[in-house]
Design a protein around this motif. Structure first.
Motif, short mmCIF file in Angstrom:
data_model
loop_
_atom_site.label_atom_id
_atom_site.label_comp_id
_atom_site.label_asym_id
_atom_site.label_seq_id
_atom_site.Cartn_x
_atom_site.Cartn_y
_atom_site.Cartn_z
N GLU A 1 -3.60 -1.05 -2.76
CA GLU A 1 -4.24 -1.10 -1.45
C GLU A 1 -4.47 -2.56 -1.07
O GLU A 1 -4.51 -3.44 -1.94
CB GLU A 1 -5.57 -0.34 -1.48
CG GLU A 1 -5.43 1.16 -1.66
CD GLU A 1 -4.85 1.86 -0.43
OE1 GLU A 1 -4.79 1.21 0.64
OE2 GLU A 1 -4.47 3.04 -0.54
N THR B 1 -10.03 11.28 0.04
CA THR B 1 -8.90 11.02 -0.84
C THR B 1 -7.95 10.07 -0.13
O THR B 1 -7.77 10.14 1.09
CB THR B 1 -8.14 12.31 -1.20
OG1 THR B 1 -6.95 11.98 -1.95
CG2 THR B 1 -7.73 13.10 0.03
N ASP B 2 -7.34 9.14 -0.90
CA ASP B 2 -6.33 8.27 -0.32
C ASP B 2 -4.92 8.80 -0.57
O ASP B 2 -3.94 8.12 -0.33
CB ASP B 2 -6.47 6.84 -0.84
CG ASP B 2 -6.41 6.77 -2.36
OD1 ASP B 2 -6.20 7.82 -3.00
OD2 ASP B 2 -6.58 5.66 -2.91
N CYS C 1 -8.94 6.11 2.15
CA CYS C 1 -9.49 5.04 1.32
C CYS C 1 -10.80 4.56 1.94
O CYS C 1 -11.16 4.95 3.06
CB CYS C 1 -8.49 3.89 1.20
SG CYS C 1 -8.21 3.00 2.75
N GLU C 2 -11.52 3.74 1.24
CA GLU C 2 -12.84 3.30 1.71
C GLU C 2 -12.75 2.63 3.08
O GLU C 2 -13.56 2.93 3.98
CB GLU C 2 -13.45 2.33 0.69
CG GLU C 2 -14.85 1.87 1.05
CD GLU C 2 -15.44 0.97 0.00
OE1 GLU C 2 -16.48 0.34 0.26
OE2 GLU C 2 -14.86 0.89 -1.11
N ARG C 3 -11.77 1.75 3.26
CA ARG C 3 -11.63 1.05 4.55
C ARG C 3 -11.24 2.04 5.65
O ARG C 3 -11.73 1.95 6.78
CB ARG C 3 -10.57 -0.05 4.44
CG ARG C 3 -10.98 -1.19 3.53
CD ARG C 3 -9.81 -2.12 3.29
NE ARG C 3 -9.39 -2.79 4.51
CZ ARG C 3 -8.11 -2.92 4.87
NH1 ARG C 3 -7.15 -2.41 4.13
NH2 ARG C 3 -7.81 -3.56 5.98
N CYS C 4 -10.33 2.97 5.32
CA CYS C 4 -9.89 3.93 6.33
C CYS C 4 -11.02 4.88 6.72
O CYS C 4 -11.15 5.26 7.90
CB CYS C 4 -8.69 4.72 5.80
SG CYS C 4 -7.23 3.69 5.49
N PHE D 1 0.84 -1.19 0.00
CA PHE D 1 0.00 0.00 0.00
C PHE D 1 0.89 1.25 0.00
O PHE D 1 2.07 1.19 0.37
CB PHE D 1 -0.97 -0.02 1.18
CG PHE D 1 -0.34 -0.13 2.54
CD1 PHE D 1 -0.05 1.01 3.28
CD2 PHE D 1 -0.02 -1.37 3.08
CE1 PHE D 1 0.52 0.92 4.54
CE2 PHE D 1 0.55 -1.48 4.33
CZ PHE D 1 0.83 -0.33 5.06
#
Length: 319
Positions: free
Chosen positions: A128, A226-227, A202-205, A98
């Motif tokens: 990711e 934003t990632d 990110c989506e998980r974060c 990642f």
């Protein structure tokens, strides 16, 4: 045709006698003769003519010898290539990581691996964790460096080994002008920022941020997503939001316009190396896993070194 018999025949041709081939191979002369007879039956024609002082190849024997020489050369090449791979004089290992680990842990590990095994070819792909595991399952990479948040169900399958190599603390990142920006070394509770605008990752974060805030008693007002941790810090530095970033992201790039405080009650995310169960028998994969684990151990659970706290480059050797 039996390859062993071809190589025995090649030795007969090289020594020009059955007895010479027997001595060279450490076999008995009758055993060598028997293999020659079997080979001639398979060929359907004599391969040698017995003479008082040895043997003479027939035309068929000369033709077969050329193929036997080629087979012996390829077998020798195969032996040398396998020895090079086993002793890490050659080989390739493909690693997915990642972004924040790819900017910090992985380059240091690749450098360490280059010192230990200069001829090993290491190739990196940024991905990711969900994508990295897909690449691993598809056979497109050999090792995946991933992370998991506290309480998250581990990803992967029974065919994969997940080795925890360290923890990556999560930090609250604020504009320097924020009332809670100081003192920087005292943990700050999420609820102190309940009225602030937030930026997610990110989506998980982002899911983890939302869960952590809800556990603290409020629903975060997430305005941005934003990632890119450089963009995240740029938004925060200009007073547009606050955020929760992993230490590795701050180690990779630190905007001078942000303040960082420990997040009270927020558990660190765990870093994992993932590979197929049988892959640890492959020397290149085993060495790459060891190098990444060694760098993680040197980094002291991924805590920031004095250099990174001052905005310098991430140096695991100083941790």
């Amino acid at each position: 045709m039996d390859v062993q018999r071809l190589l025995i025949f090649r030795e007969i041709a090289r020594t020009r006698s059955i007895g010479g081939a027997a001595r060279s191979l450490g076999w008995t002369q009758p055993a060598v003769s028997q293999h020659l007879r079997h080979l001639e039956r398979q060929a359907g024609t004599p391969l040698v003519l017995r003479r008082p002082r040895g043997v003479q190849l027939t035309e068929a024997g000369q033709a077969l010898l050329r193929h036997a020489d080629a087979i012996a050369a390829r077998m020798q090449a195969a032996t040398e290539e396998l020895e090079a791979l086993v002793h890490l004089r050659a080989g390739t290992v493909r690693l997915a990581a990642f972004p924040s680990a790819g900017a910090t842990v992985v380059p240091a590990a690749m450098s360490l691996l280059a010192q230990r095994h200069p001829h090993l070819d290491v190739r990196l792909r940024e991905a990711e964790p969900p994508q990295a595991l897909d690449l691993l399952a598809a056979g497109d990479v050999d090792v995946a460096l991933t992370f998991g948040h506290a309480g998250e169900r581990p990803a992967g399958t029974d065919e994969m080994v997940r080795m925890p190599i360290g923890e990556d603390p999560l930090r609250l990142v604020l504009p320097r002008s924020h009332p809670c920006a100081q003192p920087s070394d005292v943990p700050l509770h999420l609820r102190e920022l309940a009225q602030d605008k937030w930026t997610g990752g990110c989506e998980r974060c982002t899911d983890h941020l939302r869960q952590a805030c809800e556990s603290a008693g409020f629903t975060p007002d997430i305005r941005h997503g934003t990632d890119d941790y450089v963009l995240t810090q740029a938004l925060i530095a200009r007073g547009l939001a606050v955020g929760l970033l992993p230490q590795l992201a701050l180690d990779a790039a630190r905007d001078p316009g942000v303040a960082v405080r420990p997040a009270a009650g927020v558990r660190p995310r765990v870093l994992y190396l993932v590979h197929h169960r049988e892959a640890d028998q492959i020397p290149a994969v085993r060495s790459a896993v060891q190098a990444v684990a060694d760098i993680a151990a040197r980094a002291g659970h991924m805590a920031a070194s004095p250099a990174t706290a001052a905005g310098g480059a991430w140096d695991p050797g100083s941790a």
